[in-house]
Design a protein around this motif. Structure first.
Motif, PDB file in Angstrom:
ATOM      1  N   ALA A 197     -31.185  26.795  16.693  1.00  0.00           N
ATOM      2  CA  ALA A 197     -29.987  27.078  17.653  1.00  0.00           C
ATOM      3  C   ALA A 197     -29.021  26.130  17.238  1.00  0.00           C
ATOM      4  CB  ALA A 197     -30.262  26.707  19.023  1.00  0.00           C
ATOM      5  N   CYS A 198     -29.283  24.602  16.957  1.00  0.00           N
ATOM      6  CA  CYS A 198     -28.129  23.841  16.383  1.00  0.00           C
ATOM      7  C   CYS A 198     -27.723  23.928  15.131  1.00  0.00           C
ATOM      8  CB  CYS A 198     -28.237  22.472  17.129  1.00  0.00           C
ATOM      9  SG  CYS A 198     -29.681  21.543  16.254  1.00  0.00           S
ATOM     10  N   ALA A 199     -28.767  24.424  14.357  1.00  0.00           N
ATOM     11  CA  ALA A 199     -28.435  24.376  12.778  1.00  0.00           C
ATOM     12  C   ALA A 199     -27.085  24.993  12.125  1.00  0.00           C
ATOM     13  CB  ALA A 199     -29.489  25.218  12.037  1.00  0.00           C
ATOM     14  N   PRO A 200     -26.424  26.121  12.920  1.00  0.00           N
ATOM     15  CA  PRO A 200     -25.097  26.474  12.300  1.00  0.00           C
ATOM     16  C   PRO A 200     -24.226  25.423  12.606  1.00  0.00           C
ATOM     17  CG  PRO A 200     -26.172  27.993  13.831  1.00  0.00           C
ATOM     18  CD  PRO A 200     -27.094  26.875  13.807  1.00  0.00           C
ATOM     19  N   GLY A 201     -24.409  24.357  13.190  1.00  0.00           N
ATOM     20  CA  GLY A 201     -23.440  23.209  13.378  1.00  0.00           C
ATOM     21  C   GLY A 201     -23.135  22.586  11.971  1.00  0.00           C
ATOM     22  N   ILE A 227     -17.118  14.830   8.874  1.00  0.00           N
ATOM     23  CA  ILE A 227     -18.265  15.773   8.944  1.00  0.00           C
ATOM     24  C   ILE A 227     -19.524  14.996   9.620  1.00  0.00           C
ATOM     25  CG2 ILE A 227     -19.990  16.799   7.284  1.00  0.00           C
ATOM     26  CD1 ILE A 227     -17.658  17.031   5.093  1.00  0.00           C
ATOM     27  N   ARG A 228     -19.672  13.752   9.273  1.00  0.00           N
ATOM     28  CA  ARG A 228     -20.793  12.977   9.750  1.00  0.00           C
ATOM     29  C   ARG A 228     -20.790  13.154  11.379  1.00  0.00           C
ATOM     30  NH1 ARG A 228     -24.620  10.048   7.373  1.00  0.00           N
ATOM     31  NH2 ARG A 228     -23.238   9.852   5.289  1.00  0.00           N
ATOM     32  N   THR A 229     -19.662  12.866  11.827  1.00  0.00           N
ATOM     33  CA  THR A 229     -19.388  12.918  13.326  1.00  0.00           C
ATOM     34  C   THR A 229     -19.723  14.299  13.694  1.00  0.00           C
ATOM     35  OG1 THR A 229     -17.805  11.092  13.160  1.00  0.00           O
ATOM     36  CG2 THR A 229     -17.911  12.302  14.907  1.00  0.00           C
ATOM     37  N   ARG A 230     -19.138  15.291  13.104  1.00  0.00           N
ATOM     38  CA  ARG A 230     -19.472  16.763  13.705  1.00  0.00           C
ATOM     39  C   ARG A 230     -20.832  16.961  13.624  1.00  0.00           C
ATOM     40  NH1 ARG A 230     -15.304  20.560  14.415  1.00  0.00           N
ATOM     41  NH2 ARG A 230     -13.664  19.353  15.015  1.00  0.00           N
ATOM     42  N   ILE A 231     -21.634  16.670  12.560  1.00  0.00           N
ATOM     43  CA  ILE A 231     -22.998  16.975  12.449  1.00  0.00           C
ATOM     44  C   ILE A 231     -23.867  16.062  13.458  1.00  0.00           C
ATOM     45  CG2 ILE A 231     -24.929  16.803  11.100  1.00  0.00           C
ATOM     46  CD1 ILE A 231     -23.194  17.799   8.815  1.00  0.00           C
ATOM     47  N   THR A 232     -23.630  15.056  13.775  1.00  0.00           N
ATOM     48  CA  THR A 232     -24.199  14.011  14.644  1.00  0.00           C
ATOM     49  C   THR A 232     -23.991  14.676  15.972  1.00  0.00           C
ATOM     50  OG1 THR A 232     -23.605  11.973  13.397  1.00  0.00           O
ATOM     51  CG2 THR A 232     -24.291  11.590  15.338  1.00  0.00           C
ATOM     52  N   PRO A 236     -27.862  17.325  16.761  1.00  0.00           N
ATOM     53  CA  PRO A 236     -28.419  16.123  16.985  1.00  0.00           C
ATOM     54  C   PRO A 236     -29.995  15.707  16.679  1.00  0.00           C
ATOM     55  CG  PRO A 236     -28.284  17.497  18.996  1.00  0.00           C
ATOM     56  CD  PRO A 236     -27.566  18.132  17.964  1.00  0.00           C
ATOM     57  N   MET A 237     -30.702  16.892  16.383  1.00  0.00           N
ATOM     58  CA  MET A 237     -31.877  16.842  15.902  1.00  0.00           C
ATOM     59  C   MET A 237     -32.033  16.694  14.327  1.00  0.00           C
ATOM     60  SD  MET A 237     -32.115  20.029  17.470  1.00  0.00           S
ATOM     61  CE  MET A 237     -33.345  20.087  18.634  1.00  0.00           C
ATOM     62  N   GLY A 238     -30.794  16.760  13.728  1.00  0.00           N
ATOM     63  CA  GLY A 238     -30.797  16.654  12.227  1.00  0.00           C
ATOM     64  C   GLY A 238     -30.599  15.080  11.898  1.00  0.00           C
ATOM     65  N   ARG A 239     -30.912  14.815  10.499  1.00  0.00           N
ATOM     66  CA  ARG A 239     -30.647  13.502   9.843  1.00  0.00           C
ATOM     67  C   ARG A 239     -30.036  13.876   8.551  1.00  0.00           C
ATOM     68  NH1 ARG A 239     -33.349  10.132   6.552  1.00  0.00           N
ATOM     69  NH2 ARG A 239     -35.480  11.394   6.610  1.00  0.00           N
ATOM     70  N   ALA A 240     -28.878  13.309   8.393  1.00  0.00           N
ATOM     71  CA  ALA A 240     -28.233  13.551   7.349  1.00  0.00           C
ATOM     72  C   ALA A 240     -28.906  12.790   5.932  1.00  0.00           C
ATOM     73  CB  ALA A 240     -26.648  13.283   7.354  1.00  0.00           C
ATOM     74  N   ASP A 241     -29.196  13.294   5.050  1.00  0.00           N
ATOM     75  CA  ASP A 241     -29.515  13.079   3.872  1.00  0.00           C
ATOM     76  C   ASP A 241     -28.394  12.482   3.009  1.00  0.00           C
ATOM     77  OD1 ASP A 241     -30.751  12.407   1.341  1.00  0.00           O
ATOM     78  OD2 ASP A 241     -31.342  14.306   0.720  1.00  0.00           O
ATOM     79  N   TYR A 242     -27.417  13.554   2.739  1.00  0.00           N
ATOM     80  CA  TYR A 242     -26.363  12.991   2.164  1.00  0.00           C
ATOM     81  C   TYR A 242     -25.073  14.035   2.733  1.00  0.00           C
ATOM     82  CZ  TYR A 242     -26.800  16.953  -0.874  1.00  0.00           C
ATOM     83  OH  TYR A 242     -27.121  18.212  -1.383  1.00  0.00           O
ATOM     84  N   ALA A 264     -20.554  19.060   0.280  1.00  0.00           N
ATOM     85  CA  ALA A 264     -21.850  19.373   0.036  1.00  0.00           C
ATOM     86  C   ALA A 264     -22.672  18.386   1.035  1.00  0.00           C
ATOM     87  CB  ALA A 264     -22.349  19.205  -1.196  1.00  0.00           C
ATOM     88  N   VAL A 265     -23.595  18.883   1.842  1.00  0.00           N
ATOM     89  CA  VAL A 265     -24.407  18.180   2.689  1.00  0.00           C
ATOM     90  C   VAL A 265     -26.015  18.588   2.683  1.00  0.00           C
ATOM     91  CG1 VAL A 265     -22.443  17.970   4.474  1.00  0.00           C
ATOM     92  CG2 VAL A 265     -24.284  19.847   4.621  1.00  0.00           C
ATOM     93  N   ALA A 266     -26.659  17.598   2.669  1.00  0.00           N
ATOM     94  CA  ALA A 266     -28.331  17.869   2.977  1.00  0.00           C
ATOM     95  C   ALA A 266     -28.635  17.401   4.370  1.00  0.00           C
ATOM     96  CB  ALA A 266     -29.149  17.613   2.156  1.00  0.00           C
ATOM     97  N   VAL A 267     -29.302  18.012   5.397  1.00  0.00           N
ATOM     98  CA  VAL A 267     -29.755  17.470   6.558  1.00  0.00           C
ATOM     99  C   VAL A 267     -31.257  17.974   6.637  1.00  0.00           C
ATOM    100  CG1 VAL A 267     -29.329  17.771   8.843  1.00  0.00           C
ATOM    101  CG2 VAL A 267     -27.312  18.097   7.312  1.00  0.00           C
ATOM    102  N   TYR A 268     -32.022  16.812   7.123  1.00  0.00           N
ATOM    103  CA  TYR A 268     -33.241  16.884   7.455  1.00  0.00           C
ATOM    104  C   TYR A 268     -33.405  17.073   8.907  1.00  0.00           C
ATOM    105  CZ  TYR A 268     -34.624  14.137   3.287  1.00  0.00           C
ATOM    106  OH  TYR A 268     -34.846  13.700   2.034  1.00  0.00           O
TER     107      TYR A 268
END
Ligand code: AMP
Length: 282
Positions: A197-201, A227-232, A236-242, A264-268
């Motif tokens: 549900a939140c992955a499209p973020g 980008i970091r702030t937006r993704i955080t 919220p359950m994601g953790r940025a790799d880069y 480019a981003v990678a998110v765990y």
């Protein structure tokens, strides 16, 4: 459509097709097809006399703690889809048919493989380059299609083909997304309902960053923090790799944006590691 598992059989058939003057299009995949894979087939099919789709979960591009053994699969459905989308061959070998026990040859493009995914997946692109080279040798394609979803992979393969004089045309194809913007990926199957549900973020953050840059922001650090702030906030359950801004062809870090740039981003997220990118035409 013919299903082939033996590399030699594939090579003999493709060599014979080339001898007869036919063009061959190649679509390399790891299977569990979604609309992204099918878009590559639909692109290649009308451009070539024969289309080979390969389905191989290549062990050499997985790290020791990665998802090689749990990678999603559904060979029967994939075969049905490949046939429907015009494949003449579905090549689905076992790992030991592709790699002899004494396999000792590796293809590398280290300069482009150091950043982005290469940082946390140090041997990944060496595995990709080696298996893609083997698939090129087995199928002798005139054209091969890859998705821009794996932008770094595409840039590396383009460079490898150029540097090694491999006689194949590489076509990079746009990212196919779900209706809510999430980039399609076989690994999306790992997401829980809540994560999904939140992955499209992730895509939303990249699109917002594109807008910021197009409005004139040229400090890469500012854009990355944005980008970091937006993704955080939105994932919220994601953790940025880069979270990186790089040159689109050379995959070199950008500090000041003065031309086309790739965000480019990678998110765990739970069991998944999601990658996405946005090409920004400045
Ligand atoms: P994979 O099976 O994940 O290794 O992907 C096989 C090919 O499909 C690669 O060239 C990928 O870049 C491409 N691909 C994967 N996901 C997408 C997508 N959402 N849109 C377009 N191409 C994709």
């Amino acid at each position: 459509m013919r299903k082939i598992t033996d590399p030699k059989e594939l090579q003999e058939l493709c060599l014979e097709w080339r001898r007869q003057g036919m063009s061959i299009g190649l679509v390399p995949t790891m299977g569990f097809f979604h609309a992204g894979h099918l878009s590559l087939m639909d692109h290649v099919h009308p451009l070539c006399d024969r289309m080979v789709v390969t389905l191989f979960v290549n062990p050499t591009q997985f790290g020791p703690s990665e998802d090689l053994n749990s990678y999603p699969h559904d060979l029967e459905n994939d075969a049905r889809l490949a046939e429907k989308h015009g494949a003449d061959i579905l090549f689905a070998p076992e790992a030991d048919a592709m790699y002899n026990p004494d396999h000792a040859t590796w293809v590398q493009v280290p300069e482009l493989a150091r950043g982005l995914c290469g940082r946390t997946r140090p041997d990944h692109f060496q595995g990709v380059c080696t298996v893609v080279t083997k698939l090129f040798m087995l199928t002798q394609p005139t054209l091969a299609a890859f998705g821009q979803k794996d932008w770094q992979q595409l840039a590396i393969i383009r460079r490898m083909v150029q540097d090694l004089n491999i006689p194949v045309e590489i076509h990079g194809r746009p990212i196919v997304r779900e209706a809510d913007g999430l980039a399609m990926s076989s690994r999306n199957a790992y997401l829980t309902e809540e994560e999904r549900a939140c992955a499209p973020g992730i895509h939303a953050a990249l699109k917002a960053a594109e807008k910021l840059v197009l409005e004139g922001e040229c400090n890469a650090e500012t854009v990355k923090n944005f980008i970091r702030t937006r993704i955080t906030e939105s994932v919220p359950m994601g953790r940025a790799d880069y979270i990186e801004l790089v040159t689109p062809d050379g995959i070199k870090p950008v500090e000041s944006i003065s031309g086309p740039v790739l965000a480019a981003v990678a998110v765990y997220m739970g069991k998944a590691r999601l990658i996405d990118n946005q090409y920004i035409e400045v």
